[in-house]
Write an enzyme that holds these catalytic residues in place. Structure first.
Site, PDB file in Angstrom:
ATOM      1  N   TYR A 163      54.148  63.925  36.886  1.00  0.00           N
ATOM      2  CA  TYR A 163      54.047  62.475  36.671  1.00  0.00           C
ATOM      3  C   TYR A 163      54.697  61.704  37.826  1.00  0.00           C
ATOM      4  CZ  TYR A 163      54.578  58.119  33.903  1.00  0.00           C
ATOM      5  OH  TYR A 163      54.539  56.822  33.441  1.00  0.00           O
ATOM      6  N   VAL A 213      38.903  58.114  32.976  1.00  0.00           N
ATOM      7  CA  VAL A 213      39.098  57.689  34.370  1.00  0.00           C
ATOM      8  C   VAL A 213      39.096  58.873  35.344  1.00  0.00           C
ATOM      9  CG1 VAL A 213      40.325  55.547  33.785  1.00  0.00           C
ATOM     10  CG2 VAL A 213      41.647  57.650  34.201  1.00  0.00           C
TER      11      VAL A 213
HETATM   12  N1  CAA Z   1      68.747  64.381  32.722  1.00  0.00           N
HETATM   13  C1  CAA Z   1      69.514  65.454  32.947  1.00  0.00           C
HETATM   14  N2  CAA Z   1      69.317  66.633  32.315  1.00  0.00           N
HETATM   15  C2  CAA Z   1      68.317  66.715  31.442  1.00  0.00           C
HETATM   16  C3  CAA Z   1      67.474  65.632  31.154  1.00  0.00           C
HETATM   17  C4  CAA Z   1      67.738  64.419  31.841  1.00  0.00           C
HETATM   18  N3  CAA Z   1      66.991  63.327  31.673  1.00  0.00           N
HETATM   19  N4  CAA Z   1      66.558  66.023  30.248  1.00  0.00           N
HETATM   20  C5  CAA Z   1      66.812  67.307  29.966  1.00  0.00           C
HETATM   21  N5  CAA Z   1      67.888  67.717  30.679  1.00  0.00           N
HETATM   22  C6  CAA Z   1      68.519  69.035  30.662  1.00  0.00           C
HETATM   23  C7  CAA Z   1      68.849  69.457  29.233  1.00  0.00           C
HETATM   24  O1  CAA Z   1      70.105  68.909  28.822  1.00  0.00           O
HETATM   25  C8  CAA Z   1      68.907  70.976  29.345  1.00  0.00           C
HETATM   26  O2  CAA Z   1      70.118  71.365  29.949  1.00  0.00           O
HETATM   27  P1  CAA Z   1      70.776  72.778  29.578  1.00  0.00           P
HETATM   28  O3  CAA Z   1      69.773  73.836  29.957  1.00  0.00           O
HETATM   29  O4  CAA Z   1      72.014  72.790  30.391  1.00  0.00           O
HETATM   30  O5  CAA Z   1      71.004  72.719  28.094  1.00  0.00           O
HETATM   31  C9  CAA Z   1      67.798  71.261  30.367  1.00  0.00           C
HETATM   32  O6  CAA Z   1      67.603  70.021  31.091  1.00  0.00           O
HETATM   33  C10 CAA Z   1      66.515  71.663  29.706  1.00  0.00           C
HETATM   34  O7  CAA Z   1      66.153  70.640  28.757  1.00  0.00           O
HETATM   35  P2  CAA Z   1      65.459  71.002  27.373  1.00  0.00           P
HETATM   36  O8  CAA Z   1      66.325  71.940  26.578  1.00  0.00           O
HETATM   37  O9  CAA Z   1      65.055  69.724  26.701  1.00  0.00           O
HETATM   38  O10 CAA Z   1      64.193  71.829  27.893  1.00  0.00           O
HETATM   39  P3  CAA Z   1      62.779  71.931  27.292  1.00  0.00           P
HETATM   40  O11 CAA Z   1      62.026  72.881  28.152  1.00  0.00           O
HETATM   41  O12 CAA Z   1      62.815  72.151  25.824  1.00  0.00           O
HETATM   42  O13 CAA Z   1      62.158  70.452  27.464  1.00  0.00           O
HETATM   43  C11 CAA Z   1      61.472  68.500  28.646  1.00  0.00           C
HETATM   44  C12 CAA Z   1      62.095  69.887  28.758  1.00  0.00           C
HETATM   45  C13 CAA Z   1      60.043  68.610  28.099  1.00  0.00           C
HETATM   46  C14 CAA Z   1      61.416  67.930  30.055  1.00  0.00           C
HETATM   47  C15 CAA Z   1      62.304  67.628  27.680  1.00  0.00           C
HETATM   48  O14 CAA Z   1      63.663  67.678  28.083  1.00  0.00           O
HETATM   49  C16 CAA Z   1      61.855  66.201  27.704  1.00  0.00           C
HETATM   50  O15 CAA Z   1      60.854  65.828  27.085  1.00  0.00           O
HETATM   51  N6  CAA Z   1      62.563  65.350  28.431  1.00  0.00           N
HETATM   52  C17 CAA Z   1      62.183  63.980  28.617  1.00  0.00           C
HETATM   53  C18 CAA Z   1      61.371  63.829  29.870  1.00  0.00           C
HETATM   54  C19 CAA Z   1      61.195  62.363  30.131  1.00  0.00           C
HETATM   55  O16 CAA Z   1      62.158  61.646  30.444  1.00  0.00           O
HETATM   56  N7  CAA Z   1      59.940  61.864  30.073  1.00  0.00           N
HETATM   57  C20 CAA Z   1      59.665  60.493  30.263  1.00  0.00           C
HETATM   58  C21 CAA Z   1      58.528  60.113  29.321  1.00  0.00           C
HETATM   59  S1  CAA Z   1      58.223  58.350  29.316  1.00  0.00           S
HETATM   60  C22 CAA Z   1      57.407  58.117  30.746  1.00  0.00           C
HETATM   61  O17 CAA Z   1      57.029  58.989  31.460  1.00  0.00           O
HETATM   62  C23 CAA Z   1      57.155  56.704  31.126  1.00  0.00           C
HETATM   63  C24 CAA Z   1      57.747  56.399  32.409  1.00  0.00           C
HETATM   64  O18 CAA Z   1      57.040  56.176  33.381  1.00  0.00           O
HETATM   65  C25 CAA Z   1      59.184  56.224  32.500  1.00  0.00           C
HETATM   66  P1  NAI Z   2      50.113  54.638  26.095  1.00  0.00           P
HETATM   67  O1  NAI Z   2      50.074  56.110  25.909  1.00  0.00           O
HETATM   68  O2  NAI Z   2      50.539  53.771  24.978  1.00  0.00           O
HETATM   69  O3  NAI Z   2      48.695  54.122  26.609  1.00  0.00           O
HETATM   70  C1  NAI Z   2      47.991  54.790  27.612  1.00  0.00           C
HETATM   71  C2  NAI Z   2      46.517  54.579  27.374  1.00  0.00           C
HETATM   72  O4  NAI Z   2      45.796  55.276  28.399  1.00  0.00           O
HETATM   73  C3  NAI Z   2      46.024  55.133  26.035  1.00  0.00           C
HETATM   74  O5  NAI Z   2      45.275  54.155  25.342  1.00  0.00           O
HETATM   75  C4  NAI Z   2      45.160  56.316  26.418  1.00  0.00           C
HETATM   76  O6  NAI Z   2      44.087  56.554  25.523  1.00  0.00           O
HETATM   77  C5  NAI Z   2      44.669  55.880  27.793  1.00  0.00           C
HETATM   78  N1  NAI Z   2      44.201  57.016  28.573  1.00  0.00           N
HETATM   79  C6  NAI Z   2      44.824  58.205  28.751  1.00  0.00           C
HETATM   80  N2  NAI Z   2      44.078  59.021  29.485  1.00  0.00           N
HETATM   81  C7  NAI Z   2      42.945  58.338  29.803  1.00  0.00           C
HETATM   82  C8  NAI Z   2      41.801  58.646  30.550  1.00  0.00           C
HETATM   83  N3  NAI Z   2      41.633  59.860  31.108  1.00  0.00           N
HETATM   84  N4  NAI Z   2      40.836  57.708  30.679  1.00  0.00           N
HETATM   85  C9  NAI Z   2      40.985  56.500  30.097  1.00  0.00           C
HETATM   86  N5  NAI Z   2      42.056  56.149  29.372  1.00  0.00           N
HETATM   87  C10 NAI Z   2      43.029  57.062  29.229  1.00  0.00           C
HETATM   88  O7  NAI Z   2      51.047  54.429  27.377  1.00  0.00           O
HETATM   89  P2  NAI Z   2      51.747  53.115  27.961  1.00  0.00           P
HETATM   90  O8  NAI Z   2      53.182  53.299  27.804  1.00  0.00           O
HETATM   91  O9  NAI Z   2      51.095  51.910  27.464  1.00  0.00           O
HETATM   92  O10 NAI Z   2      51.429  53.340  29.510  1.00  0.00           O
HETATM   93  C11 NAI Z   2      50.568  52.513  30.263  1.00  0.00           C
HETATM   94  C12 NAI Z   2      50.827  52.799  31.722  1.00  0.00           C
HETATM   95  O11 NAI Z   2      52.162  52.468  32.052  1.00  0.00           O
HETATM   96  C13 NAI Z   2      50.661  54.285  32.109  1.00  0.00           C
HETATM   97  O12 NAI Z   2      50.086  54.375  33.391  1.00  0.00           O
HETATM   98  C14 NAI Z   2      52.084  54.781  32.161  1.00  0.00           C
HETATM   99  O13 NAI Z   2      52.219  55.894  32.996  1.00  0.00           O
HETATM  100  C15 NAI Z   2      52.782  53.564  32.703  1.00  0.00           C
HETATM  101  N6  NAI Z   2      54.194  53.509  32.474  1.00  0.00           N
HETATM  102  C16 NAI Z   2      54.672  53.540  31.192  1.00  0.00           C
HETATM  103  C17 NAI Z   2      56.024  53.490  30.969  1.00  0.00           C
HETATM  104  C18 NAI Z   2      56.613  53.553  29.615  1.00  0.00           C
HETATM  105  O14 NAI Z   2      57.833  53.740  29.546  1.00  0.00           O
HETATM  106  N7  NAI Z   2      55.860  53.402  28.532  1.00  0.00           N
HETATM  107  C19 NAI Z   2      56.977  53.387  32.103  1.00  0.00           C
HETATM  108  C20 NAI Z   2      56.345  53.362  33.401  1.00  0.00           C
HETATM  109  C21 NAI Z   2      54.998  53.420  33.565  1.00  0.00           C
END
Ligand code: CAA
Ligand code: NAI
Length: 247
Positions: free
Chosen positions: A155, A64
């Site tokens: 993000y 995309v």
């Molecule tokens: N809230 C508050 N503090 C947090 C936190 C949170 N959610 N996550 C991490 N921290 C804090 C840690 O406790 C740590 O504190 P200290 O330095 O005091 O110990 C500090 O932040 C640094 O954290 P890490 O040691 O984990 O640092 P790192 O560099 O190794 O990793 C990171 C950083 C990659 C961001 C890792 O913490 C991580 O993966 N966190 C999760 C991020 C997250 O929530 N992603 C969502 C993915 S799902 C998604 O994106 C879908 C969606 O739309 C919701």
């Molecule tokens: P997923 O990782 O299971 O699926 C994402 C899909 O997007 C994969 O099949 C991947 O191959 C495809 N993709 C990635 N880059 C691409 C590119 N450049 N071109 C075409 N396809 C590509 O993730 P999930 O959880 O199903 O997420 C779907 C949507 O929902 C995403 O936009 C994500 O940001 C959003 N979302 C997800 C949440 C969650 O907690 N899982 C929360 C809030 C939003």
């Protein structure tokens, strides 16, 4: 149930997770679905699995973030099914890091896929929706787009940007019979969340009033509503599907 009878839907990122569940749901509601995804292996498996369930689906590989790739995908969709009624901009990636450690590349990659990718796909289908005088566009934001999230500068910026684009397009395109809305999922049980540290997942669950992660089907249900005729007067809305985190 035939809430999308004979509609043609492009669902980006439908090879996995939420998008896959949406492809199944849309297919069961009578739609013809283009599984538009970068991941060829999962895309072909998903196509096969859904065809075995009797659904009308076709996998088309796309990046995309690349406009040529998107235009080719739309051409293939039209060649396969002859029209486009619905675009679900669901593809997305994460490259999480604390601000102090995030590289410009990590920042840019997430913007390219999660924000520019939505711009690319929407522009590519737009002439066909305008010609029909009707269409549905659904963008996938996130709870983190309005709430912010540690480690997600890139993000959260993209997902907040999507809300601005959604509202702008709703204003531009409403008069052309095109509804543009967004779904903002909370933490949902897919590969994207299972990549997070367990302790962070537990913290997230604890802050959800419903005390659980969302399921892909919870989110697909919202995509369905916003793609069906039942939402014909819903435009520019951000539907939070997050168990009550944002209220
Ligand atoms: N809230 C508050 N503090 C947090 C936190 C949170 N959610 N996550 C991490 N921290 C804090 C840690 O406790 C740590 O504190 P200290 O330095 O005091 O110990 C500090 O932040 C640094 O954290 P890490 O040691 O984990 O640092 P790192 O560099 O190794 O990793 C990171 C950083 C990659 C961001 C890792 O913490 C991580 O993966 N966190 C999760 C991020 C997250 O929530 N992603 C969502 C993915 S799902 C998604 O994106 C879908 C969606 O739309 C919701
Ligand atoms: P997923 O990782 O299971 O699926 C994402 C899909 O997007 C994969 O099949 C991947 O191959 C495809 N993709 C990635 N880059 C691409 C590119 N450049 N071109 C075409 N396809 C590509 O993730 P999930 O959880 O199903 O997420 C779907 C949507 O929902 C995403 O936009 C994500 O940001 C959003 N979302 C997800 C949440 C969650 O907690 N899982 C929360 C809030 C939003």
């Amino acid at each position: 149930m035939n809430r999308l009878q004979d509609k043609v839907a492009i669902i980006t990122g439908a090879a996995n997770g939420i998008g896959f569940e949406a492809a199944r749901k849309f297919g069961n509601e009578g739609a013809k679905v283009i599984i538009a995804d970068f991941d060829e292996e999962s895309g072909l498996e998903s196509e096969k699995a859904l065809r075995e369930e009797g659904l009308s689906v076709r996998f088309v590989q796309v990046n995309v973030a690349n406009r040529d790739s998107v235009n080719t995908m739309v051409e293939k969709a039209l060649a396969e099914y002859g029209r486009i009624d619905i675009l679900i901009n669901n593809a997305g990636i994460t490259k999480d890091a604390m601000l102090a450690k995030m590289t410009l590349e990590q920042f840019q990659q997430v913007l390219d896929v999660n924000l520019t990718g939505v711009f690319n796909c929407t522009q590519a289908v737009l002439p066909f929706l305008i010609e029909q005088g009707k269409g549905k566009i659904v963008n996938t934001s996130s709870v983190t787009g309005t709430y912010g999230n540690v480690g997600q500068t890139n993000y959260a910026a993209a997902k907040a940007g999507l809300i601005g684009m959604t509202k702008t397009w709703a204003k531009e395109l409403g008069r052309k019979g095109i509804n543009v809305n967004a779904v903002a999922p909370g933490f949902t049980a897919t590969a994207m969340v299972s990549a997070m540290p367990d302790k962070v997942i537990d913290k997230m669950k604890a802050m959800v009033p419903m005390q659980r992660l969302g399921t892909p089907e919870d989110i697909a249900n919202a995509y369905l509503f916003l793609s069906s005729d039942e939402s014909d007067y819903v435009n520019g809305h951000v539907l939070h599907v997050d168990g009550g985190i944002m209220m």
